[in-house]
Write an enzyme that holds these catalytic residues in place. Structure first.
Site, PDB file in Angstrom:
ATOM      1  N   GLN A  30      -6.464  -5.222   3.931  1.00  0.00           N
ATOM      2  CA  GLN A  30      -6.990  -4.313   2.916  1.00  0.00           C
ATOM      3  C   GLN A  30      -8.045  -5.073   2.124  1.00  0.00           C
ATOM      4  OE1 GLN A  30      -5.708  -1.189   2.731  1.00  0.00           O
ATOM      5  NE2 GLN A  30      -6.696  -0.383   0.902  1.00  0.00           N
ATOM      6  N   ASP A  63     -11.740  -0.098  -0.622  1.00  0.00           N
ATOM      7  CA  ASP A  63     -10.286  -0.101  -0.806  1.00  0.00           C
ATOM      8  C   ASP A  63      -9.717   0.428   0.514  1.00  0.00           C
ATOM      9  OD1 ASP A  63      -7.715  -0.132  -1.704  1.00  0.00           O
ATOM     10  OD2 ASP A  63      -7.979   1.347  -3.293  1.00  0.00           O
ATOM     11  N   HIS A  85      -1.304 -10.118  -3.175  1.00  0.00           N
ATOM     12  CA  HIS A  85      -2.329  -9.342  -3.863  1.00  0.00           C
ATOM     13  C   HIS A  85      -3.196 -10.235  -4.755  1.00  0.00           C
ATOM     14  CE1 HIS A  85      -4.159  -5.747  -5.402  1.00  0.00           C
ATOM     15  NE2 HIS A  85      -3.285  -4.971  -4.803  1.00  0.00           N
ATOM     16  N   ASN A 127       0.824  -1.205   0.000  1.00  0.00           N
ATOM     17  CA  ASN A 127       0.000   0.000   0.000  1.00  0.00           C
ATOM     18  C   ASN A 127       0.868   1.269   0.000  1.00  0.00           C
ATOM     19  OD1 ASN A 127      -2.397   1.870   0.535  1.00  0.00           O
ATOM     20  ND2 ASN A 127      -3.305  -0.151   0.236  1.00  0.00           N
ATOM     21  N   ARG A 128       0.274   2.382   0.436  1.00  0.00           N
ATOM     22  CA  ARG A 128       0.905   3.673   0.144  1.00  0.00           C
ATOM     23  C   ARG A 128       1.793   4.201   1.268  1.00  0.00           C
ATOM     24  NH1 ARG A 128      -3.732   2.862  -2.194  1.00  0.00           N
ATOM     25  NH2 ARG A 128      -3.994   3.454  -4.374  1.00  0.00           N
ATOM     26  N   HIS A 182       2.951  -0.123  -3.031  1.00  0.00           N
ATOM     27  CA  HIS A 182       3.317  -1.540  -3.207  1.00  0.00           C
ATOM     28  C   HIS A 182       4.783  -1.771  -3.581  1.00  0.00           C
ATOM     29  CE1 HIS A 182      -0.762  -2.558  -2.515  1.00  0.00           C
ATOM     30  NE2 HIS A 182      -1.237  -2.483  -3.740  1.00  0.00           N
ATOM     31  N   GLU A 191      -5.992  -8.515   1.379  1.00  0.00           N
ATOM     32  CA  GLU A 191      -4.554  -8.280   1.575  1.00  0.00           C
ATOM     33  C   GLU A 191      -4.249  -8.075   3.048  1.00  0.00           C
ATOM     34  OE1 GLU A 191      -3.395  -5.006  -1.296  1.00  0.00           O
ATOM     35  OE2 GLU A 191      -5.494  -5.229  -1.770  1.00  0.00           O
TER      36      GLU A 191
END
Ligand code: BGC
Length: 346
Positions: free
Chosen positions: A283, A248, A176, A80-81, A106, A310
């Site tokens: 996630q 999300d 993922h 993720n971010r 990612h 995730e």
């Protein structure tokens, strides 16, 4: 239990990619690529005993290289971010590759999903190893990774991640896989049921970055405490859903240690997937950004044709002190485990 290996293809820069098939006593199997430790197929029995492939993927290396979306891939160093691809650790500023608007996603431009991993086979399992050099995609420290995928006679797929670094760093590993329990390529997952063992989720802004706020699921479309169709509330006028273009979001899992995180099920095939994990969050991503594309066997994949489960540390934990820390100290052993168990409901 048996493992067969064959060549899958070659990357654009000439690396050979192999596919490993682990087959159990039921004839159920998983196909895994050494390219990105990618789950390419998961074929498990439905309520009539017929095998159904419940994992989206492609038939060629070129499609894995060309397409976005990280289908089935192992993700790291940081899932993720990370806001603006920047963070400070021990007073040192680090700049990461930026690949999602202004943010890091990612693992960056060349994350672990694009590595061809060293692979060895031991009865029911695959052992993948890779050493990520100091500075790769901007991350501090040489990170030595060992990833194990096993598949047993109870149709349980276990993913185990171990890592150690020679400097303090950040780490958040996940898989993922895009699940569709009606079968990959059969259309939407909105008619499948999901239960998530979480009372809270982390709020995102319009860039899908956590604001730091942790919200109760109670009274929101994010309440999956009782099994609910994925599509039941997905079109509600809800700011969090609007920000994510659907689900999300990171759900805050109850408890700790290895415990159930969620249960996904299909009334059509009777297949149930129970996810258990040691990780603090998951996630739930309803493939909102899946643009139309060709998948395995000529199937067409579209938005919402799968769901990703995730298991992870919370996104952008390095900038949110109220989240469980994703810092891995020098010499400390990182260990996480996630198990997807496939059963049928009758
Ligand atoms: C992210 C999404 C992203 C997707 C594919 C998910 O884990 O949360 O925002 O679009 O991965 O990259």
């Amino acid at each position: 239990m048996s493992v067969q290996v064959k060549e899958f293809g070659k990357t654009a820069d000439g690396r050979t990619v192999s596919v490993y098939r682990i087959t159990n006593v039921n004839g159920a199997y998983v196909d895994v690529l050494d390219y990105g430790c990618t789950l390419q197929s998961i074929c498990v029995p439905d309520q009539d005993g017929n095998l159904v492939d419940v994992c989206l993927g492609y038939d060629t290396v070129a499609e894995y290289e060309a397409n976005d979306g990280y289908l089935g891939a192992f993700i790291g160093r940081h899932a993720n971010r990370i806001k603006e691809g920047k963070f400070t650790l021990n007073g040192v500023d680090y700049t990461l590759a930026v690949n999602n608007g202004p943010n890091h996603l990612h693992g960056g431009l060349k994350g672990f999903d694009k590595v061809v991993w060293d692979t060895s086979v031991a009865s029911d399992r695959l052992l993948f190893s890779y050493t990520s050099p100091d500075g790769e995609e901007g991350y501090p420290g040489t990170l030595v990774l060992s990833v194990i995928y096993s598949f047993d006679d109870n149709n349980a797929l276990t993913l185990t991640y171990d890592a150690v670094c020679n400097k303090d760093t950040v780490i958040n590993l996940t898989n993922h896989c895009y699940f569709n329990l009606n079968g990959a390529g059969t259309g939407t997952v909105l008619d499948q049921k999901l239960q998530v063992f979480a009372d809270q989720f982390t709020e995102n802004d319009a860039d899908c970055l956590p604001t730091g706020k942790i919200k109760d699921v109670e009274g929101t479309p994010f309440d999956f405490r009782i099994p609910k169709l994925i599509g039941a509330d997905i079109k509600e006028e809800n700011q969090d859903l609007i920000n994510g273009s659907g689900y999300d979001h990171n759900f805050v899992l109850r408890g700790e240690g290895m415990r159930d995180a969620c249960v996904l099920s299909s009334d059509k095939t009777g297949i149930v997937c129970t996810t258990a994990t040691t990780q603090p969050g998951i996630q739930i991503y309803s493939a909102n950004f899946m643009t139309e594309r060709k998948g395995k066997g000529g199937a067409t994949y579209n938005m919402r044709d799968a769901i990703c489960l995730e298991t992870q540390h919370f996104p952008d934990a390095i900038h949110n002190e109220n989240f469980p820390s994703a810092v891995l100290k020098k010499g400390e052993e990182y260990h996480q485990e996630t198990k997807y168990t496939f059963t049928v409901s009758k």
